[in-house]
Design a protein around this motif. Structure first.
Motif, PDB file in Angstrom:
ATOM      1  N   ILE A  10       0.839  -1.205   0.000  1.00 53.02           N
ATOM      2  CA  ILE A  10       0.000   0.000   0.000  1.00 53.02           C
ATOM      3  C   ILE A  10       0.876   1.259   0.000  1.00 53.02           C
ATOM      4  O   ILE A  10       0.626   2.204  -0.748  1.00 53.02           O
ATOM      5  N   LEU A  11       1.940   1.243   0.797  1.00 57.01           N
ATOM      6  CA  LEU A  11       2.846   2.402   0.822  1.00 57.01           C
ATOM      7  C   LEU A  11       3.530   2.586  -0.533  1.00 57.01           C
ATOM      8  O   LEU A  11       3.718   3.706  -1.003  1.00 57.01           O
ATOM      9  N   ALA A  12       3.892   1.452  -1.165  1.00 55.49           N
ATOM     10  CA  ALA A  12       4.644   1.525  -2.423  1.00 55.49           C
ATOM     11  C   ALA A  12       3.780   2.000  -3.587  1.00 55.49           C
ATOM     12  O   ALA A  12       4.293   2.569  -4.547  1.00 55.49           O
ATOM     13  N   GLN A  13       2.475   1.772  -3.483  1.00 56.83           N
ATOM     14  CA  GLN A  13       1.650   2.187  -4.622  1.00 56.83           C
ATOM     15  C   GLN A  13       0.983   3.544  -4.389  1.00 56.83           C
ATOM     16  O   GLN A  13       0.337   4.074  -5.277  1.00 56.83           O
ATOM     17  N   LYS A 125      11.288   5.883   8.895  1.00 58.53           N
ATOM     18  CA  LYS A 125      12.477   6.632   9.308  1.00 58.53           C
ATOM     19  C   LYS A 125      13.628   6.410   8.336  1.00 58.53           C
ATOM     20  O   LYS A 125      14.410   7.297   8.068  1.00 58.53           O
ATOM     21  N   THR A 126      13.750   5.196   7.829  1.00 54.61           N
ATOM     22  CA  THR A 126      14.960   4.838   7.082  1.00 54.61           C
ATOM     23  C   THR A 126      14.763   4.831   5.563  1.00 54.61           C
ATOM     24  O   THR A 126      15.733   4.738   4.825  1.00 54.61           O
ATOM     25  N   ILE A 127      13.498   4.916   5.114  1.00 58.93           N
ATOM     26  CA  ILE A 127      13.240   4.870   3.669  1.00 58.93           C
ATOM     27  C   ILE A 127      12.899   6.276   3.166  1.00 58.93           C
ATOM     28  O   ILE A 127      12.051   6.960   3.736  1.00 58.93           O
ATOM     29  N   LYS A 128      13.586   6.677   2.102  1.00 56.40           N
ATOM     30  CA  LYS A 128      13.291   7.999   1.518  1.00 56.40           C
ATOM     31  C   LYS A 128      12.132   7.887   0.531  1.00 56.40           C
ATOM     32  O   LYS A 128      11.239   8.724   0.497  1.00 56.40           O
ATOM     33  N   SER A 129      12.162   6.830  -0.290  1.00 51.41           N
ATOM     34  CA  SER A 129      11.025   6.614  -1.198  1.00 51.41           C
ATOM     35  C   SER A 129      10.868   5.118  -1.452  1.00 51.41           C
ATOM     36  O   SER A 129      11.838   4.352  -1.373  1.00 51.41           O
ATOM     37  N   ILE A 130       9.651   4.732  -1.735  1.00 45.67           N
ATOM     38  CA  ILE A 130       9.358   3.310  -1.991  1.00 45.67           C
ATOM     39  C   ILE A 130       8.332   3.237  -3.117  1.00 45.67           C
ATOM     40  O   ILE A 130       7.324   3.943  -3.093  1.00 45.67           O
ATOM     41  N   THR A 131       8.633   2.413  -4.118  1.00 42.33           N
ATOM     42  CA  THR A 131       7.689   2.226  -5.233  1.00 42.33           C
ATOM     43  C   THR A 131       7.647   0.738  -5.579  1.00 42.33           C
ATOM     44  O   THR A 131       8.584  -0.009  -5.268  1.00 42.33           O
ATOM     45  N   LEU A 132       6.568   0.323  -6.244  1.00 39.74           N
ATOM     46  CA  LEU A 132       6.503  -1.067  -6.706  1.00 39.74           C
ATOM     47  C   LEU A 132       7.535  -1.255  -7.807  1.00 39.74           C
ATOM     48  O   LEU A 132       7.792  -0.338  -8.591  1.00 39.74           O
ATOM     49  N   ASP A 133       8.139  -2.427  -7.861  1.00 33.11           N
ATOM     50  CA  ASP A 133       9.138  -2.720  -8.900  1.00 33.11           C
ATOM     51  C   ASP A 133       8.398  -3.165 -10.166  1.00 33.11           C
ATOM     52  O   ASP A 133       7.790  -4.244 -10.182  1.00 33.11           O
ATOM     53  N   PRO A 134       8.437  -2.334 -11.228  1.00 27.89           N
ATOM     54  CA  PRO A 134       7.662  -2.686 -12.425  1.00 27.89           C
ATOM     55  C   PRO A 134       8.199  -3.930 -13.135  1.00 27.89           C
ATOM     56  O   PRO A 134       7.481  -4.568 -13.899  1.00 27.89           O
ATOM     57  N   LEU A 135       9.441  -4.289 -12.853  1.00 22.22           N
ATOM     58  CA  LEU A 135      10.032  -5.445 -13.551  1.00 22.22           C
ATOM     59  C   LEU A 135       9.680  -6.766 -12.880  1.00 22.22           C
ATOM     60  O   LEU A 135       9.838  -7.835 -13.460  1.00 22.22           O
ATOM     61  N   ARG A 136       9.257  -6.690 -11.618  1.00 22.27           N
ATOM     62  CA  ARG A 136       8.912  -7.934 -10.905  1.00 22.27           C
ATOM     63  C   ARG A 136       7.522  -7.807 -10.303  1.00 22.27           C
ATOM     64  O   ARG A 136       7.355  -7.325  -9.188  1.00 22.27           O
TER      65      ARG A 136
END
Ligand code: HEM
Length: 172
Positions: A10-13, A125-136
């Motif tokens: 949910i955070l990644a999308q 705290k430790t992640i600047k950005s998070i996205t779904l990996d489009p390749l996997r």
């Protein structure tokens, strides 16, 4: 594990959601509750009726096997407004059925909630950005001995927060 992956997905999308929680970590508690509702890990449990009864107009005789579908309850629009939308701060989010109900309610619920809160606190705290990996693409997990629902694999791309630790290693 399924609940954690559900939350990371949910955070990644939803970048806006991720940055909102990053700015207001006090939202993690309500985020965790909505993840638990929205991504119901154990879809259904089983009960045996101890007496003749009636639920929602359906007669249930003593001894009948009843399969309460917890996930359906969590998506019931009579209980949760717009149930198929992830709503951060939904007022009754913690009234979900994800841990069951009654005398057999999950005994590990407080531990599971705490683990999720600590994990997401550390993550924002430790992640600047998070996205779904489009390749996997994600590999869903449906079924199993407890009717689980989640992901066997959910690949995300993470950019870590910058840190000075590499230049000034912490004294150990
Ligand atoms: C997100 C994580 C978890 C979920 C979604 C979950 C979900 C459930 C569900 C749906 C039930 C059945 C409740 C019922 O029959 O009404 C259950 C029972 C149970 N859970 Fe969990 N659980 C989780 C984590 C844990 C943890 C971390 C522990 C132990 C450390 C645990 C221990 C138990 C036990 C012992 C029962 C049986 C309780 C009984 O029959 O009286 N669970 N759980």
């Amino acid at each position: 594990m399924h609940s954690l992956l559900g939350g990371f997905g949910i955070l990644a999308q939803d970048q806006a959601l991720f940055y909102r929680i990053k700015e207001q970590p006090e939202l993690i508690k309500v985020f965790v509750e909505e993840v638990l509702r929205y991504r119901t890990t154990i879809q259904a449990i089983a009960r045996i009726s101890t007496r003749d009864t009636e639920i929602g107009g359906v007669k249930i005789p003593k001894g009948a096997v009843v399969i309460p579908v917890l996930a359906n309850g969590n998506l019931d629009s009579k209980k949760f407004e717009g149930p198929e939308t992830f709503v951060l701060g939904r007022p009754n989010a913690n009234q979900h059925l994800t841990f069951g109900k009654g005398i057999h309610t999950c005994i590990g619920a407080p531990l599971a909630r705490r683990e999720m809160q600590l994990t997401f606190e550390h993550a924002i705290k430790t992640i600047k950005s998070i996205t779904l990996d489009p390749l996997r693409p994600p590999i869903p997990h449906i079924g199993g001995s407890t009717n689980e629902y989640g992901f066997d694999s959910l690949s995300v791309k993470i950019e870590p927060m910058p840190t000075l630790d590499l230049i000034f290693p912490r004294a150990t």
